[in-house]
Design a protein around this motif. Structure first.
Motif, PDB file in Angstrom:
ATOM      1  N   SER A   1      -4.466  -0.196  -3.202  1.00 49.00           N
ATOM      2  CA  SER A   1      -5.066  -0.524  -2.098  1.00 49.00           C
ATOM      3  C   SER A   1      -5.167  -1.847  -1.921  1.00 49.00           C
ATOM      4  O   SER A   1      -5.066  -2.505  -2.842  1.00 49.00           O
ATOM      5  CB  SER A   1      -6.523   0.329  -2.240  1.00 49.00           C
ATOM      6  OG  SER A   1      -7.220  -0.355  -3.161  1.00 49.00           O
ATOM      7  N   ARG A   2      -5.524  -2.338  -0.630  1.00 48.30           N
ATOM      8  CA  ARG A   2      -5.858  -3.706  -0.529  1.00 48.30           C
ATOM      9  C   ARG A   2      -6.997  -4.382  -1.442  1.00 48.30           C
ATOM     10  O   ARG A   2      -6.854  -5.297  -1.727  1.00 48.30           O
ATOM     11  CB  ARG A   2      -6.003  -4.199   1.167  1.00 48.30           C
ATOM     12  CG  ARG A   2      -5.493  -5.607   1.116  1.00 48.30           C
ATOM     13  CD  ARG A   2      -6.350  -5.994   2.535  1.00 48.30           C
ATOM     14  NE  ARG A   2      -6.033  -5.209   3.865  1.00 48.30           N
ATOM     15  CZ  ARG A   2      -6.581  -5.700   5.000  1.00 48.30           C
ATOM     16  NH1 ARG A   2      -7.255  -6.640   5.059  1.00 48.30           N
ATOM     17  NH2 ARG A   2      -6.187  -4.840   6.145  1.00 48.30           N
TER      18      ARG A   2
ATOM     19  N   GLU B   1       0.703  -1.206  -0.057  1.00 47.42           N
ATOM     20  CA  GLU B   1       0.160   0.109  -0.028  1.00 47.42           C
ATOM     21  C   GLU B   1       0.710   1.365   0.045  1.00 47.42           C
ATOM     22  O   GLU B   1       0.391   2.311  -0.491  1.00 47.42           O
ATOM     23  CB  GLU B   1      -0.981  -0.011   1.180  1.00 47.42           C
ATOM     24  CG  GLU B   1      -2.201  -0.645   0.921  1.00 47.42           C
ATOM     25  CD  GLU B   1      -3.123  -1.095   2.011  1.00 47.42           C
ATOM     26  OE1 GLU B   1      -4.173  -0.962   1.847  1.00 47.42           O
ATOM     27  OE2 GLU B   1      -2.864  -0.937   3.162  1.00 47.42           O
TER      28      GLU B   1
END
Ligand SMILES: [Fe+2]
Ligand SMILES: [Fe+2]
Lengths: 309, 252
Positions: free
Chosen positions: A92-93, A87
């Motif tokens: 983003s995850r 990240e």
């Protein structure tokens, strides 16, 4: 477009063995190489929870159950550190998970093999974590700071996993004839896939040039594989396990073992999605991610409401 | 029932509750709605199994037949398990698991807190560890009750339904059996009737804050004090005890 000044400064840092930090300038190709590698690593930790999780409810003692649960929890934790490290590179995850589900992002092939008996839990800890350590120890010196630091933390835990897995195998080899048979069978099924974890031979590994130049990768696939083989053979012999490779023999000149050829057809078949569990692993991840959507939505809605008041 | 038999059964009960609750929670591994929750639920599972190990080890000592905690966990048949039925119910969805954990930890906190003053030093020691852990389990489930209760319409209705469905399994927690009465006199056990209002108040406070209605006390399920269970327990044991039963001569 990166300026010449910036690119030169970046490579100078690399050449001096300094870490690159998230706020530093880095070439786009470096960034995307790292995102690919770190997210693949994170996904591997997480998908790896499935084959081991398969035995949690059947672990044969309270101690074994706790060790296995704690181990899988560690792996989930590794997934978290690695997602966080990725990240910092601007992904983003949620995006990484989307890429996993779409097939754009990969995870380690080894987790596409099934855990059929309890001995497989031993074999995974000993061989799979054992192979992972060899790779991860070399990554402690990788050039991207957050990744290198994540590896230092992770390696400590991995060596526990490796010892605990070996202990399972050693105990089974001291046990009944059925237990010894189970342990040898697990060894037979996991040995070759563990060797495949290091990837293709150096000559067939087309993308590693830049990775070496940028010091993301510090040792070649074959070097790492050799290290793993050399340390593992003695461990196997010590507890009476046979390594399923008739061509294995000590080479005094290179002070290492020569081994038989890996079945690269199998390697490619599994990478292309046709291993025993590829579809199952992905379907499981997608299913529980989707089933958890309402929980994530509730948490987000609650948080928003609380921030409003 | 002799005092020793009472102590054995009482300790088994404490062990079985932790064992079966821990076992159920461990089923969440790789299935959590987010990775953080996967780890949190595994943590609670681990605490429970650790507690089960301590209680069952003590139970084996009390029994004095040379058994281990693993013999008690893996070689007892279903009619000799004394865990509350609520622990063996399937994990369901996340709302069911959270509701279950809330109802159980709101009971465990005052139970272990009282037991940490038990005249039986071993039970007191294990309970002292248990109370710290169950406080954390309570906070975890309480906070999720708030999020689910006030999150979305869907999460609210799922949590409301879960509380509604589980309510009939909460009566068992406070049943005083012969072993309780015998050990209460000796200052070893706890008066469960005294815990009931405390539990009710805690649960009511959390659920009210979460905008969830508290069900009426209707007919309650019962039986676990006599080893009578739901159909689910047999399946848990079939799975959990498989290796020990299939290879009785093996140690692992
Ligand atoms: Fe790991
Ligand atoms: Fe590991």
């Amino acid at each position: 477009m990166d300026s010449l000044v910036q690119t030169t400064a970046f490579q100078q840092k690399i050449d001096q063995d300094l870490n690159i930090e998230p706020k530093d300038h880095m070439p786009d190709a470096y960034r995307s190489h790292l995102i690919r590698q770190i997210s693949q690593h994170a996904h591997s930790e997480v998908i790896g929870m499935q084959p081991e999780g398969n035995w949690i409810t059947r672990a044969p003692s309270l101690r074994a159950k706790q060790i296995l649960l704690a181990k899988i929890q560690d792996e989930g934790g590794h997934g978290l550190y690695l997602y966080s490290a990725a990240e910092t590179l601007g992904i983003s995850r949620e995006e990484m998970i989307e890429q996993l589900h779409s097939g754009k992002a990969k995870y380690s092939n080894i987790f596409n093999y099934p855990t059929l008996t309890w001995a497989d839990i031993g074999a995974i800890g000993w061989l799979v974590d054992g192979a992972a350590i060899v790779n991860q120890v070399s990554l402690q010196r990788t050039s991207f700071g957050p990744y290198a630091r994540a590896m230092v933390r992770i390696c400590k835990e991995e060596s526990f996993h490796q010892r605990q897995g070996y202990e399972i195998m050693a105990n089974m080899m001291k046990g009944t004839a059925e237990q010894r048979e189970m342990a040898q069978d697990a060894m037979n099924r996991f040995w070759w896939p563990a060797l495949m974890m290091f990837g293709p031979h150096d000559g067939d590994s087309p993308h590693s040039g830049d990775a070496f130049l940028w010091k993301i990768k510090r040792k070649s696939n074959d070097e790492l594989r050799q290290k793993f083989i050399d340390k593992t053979i003695d461990q196997a012999t010590l507890i009476g396990l046979t390594v399923p490779d008739p061509e294995l023999k000590w080479n005094a000149e290179k002070e290492g073992y020569d081994h038989g050829e890996i079945d690269w057809d199998e390697f490619h078949r599994v990478i292309r999605g046709n291993g025993p569990c590829n579809k199952q692993r992905m379907a499981h991840h997608v299913k529980y991610h989707e089933e958890g959507a309402w929980v994530r939505e509730a948490a987000a809605a609650y948080k928003q409401r609380k921030n409003e008041f | 029932m002799t005092p020793q038999e009472a102590l054995f059964k009482y300790t088994l009960r404490l062990g079985d509750n932790a064992l079966i609750q821990g076992h159920r929670l461990s089923e969440w591994c790789s299935k959590g709605p987010i990775l953080e929750e996967d780890l949190a639920l595994t943590n609670i599972a681990l605490d429970n199994i650790g507690l089960a190990q301590a209680f069952l080890k003590y139970a084996a000592d009390i029994e004095g037949k040379g058994k281990t905690e693993d013999d008690l966990a893996y070689k007892r048949p279903e009619r000799q398990f004394y865990n509350h039925q609520i622990t063996e119910l399937p994990i369901g969805d996340f709302a069911v698991t959270i509701a279950k954990q809330l109802l159980i930890s709101a009971f465990e906190v005052p139970l272990f807190s009282a037991l940490s003053h038990s005249t039986d030093e071993t039970i007191a020691g294990i309970a002292a560890k248990g109370v710290k852990e169950s406080r954390y389990h309570f906070v975890h489930s309480r906070d999720w009750c708030y999020r689910l209760g006030e999150g979305t319409e869907l999460s609210h209705s799922k949590l409301q339904q879960a509380i509604h469905d589980l309510w009939a399994y909460t009566g068992e927690l406070f049943e005083m059996a012969e072993e309780d009465t015998i050990l209460l006199v000796a200052g070893i056990a706890v008066d469960l009737e005294e815990l009931r209002p405390l539990w009710k108040e805690t649960v009511a406070t959390v659920l009210t804050e979460a905008t969830i209605q508290i069900p009426e006390d209707g007919t309650m399920h019962t039986g676990s004090r006599n080893g009578v269970h739901t159909e689910h327990l047999g399946h848990i044991l079939a799975e959990m005890q498989y290796l020990q039963r299939a290879y009785p001569d093996a140690t692992w």
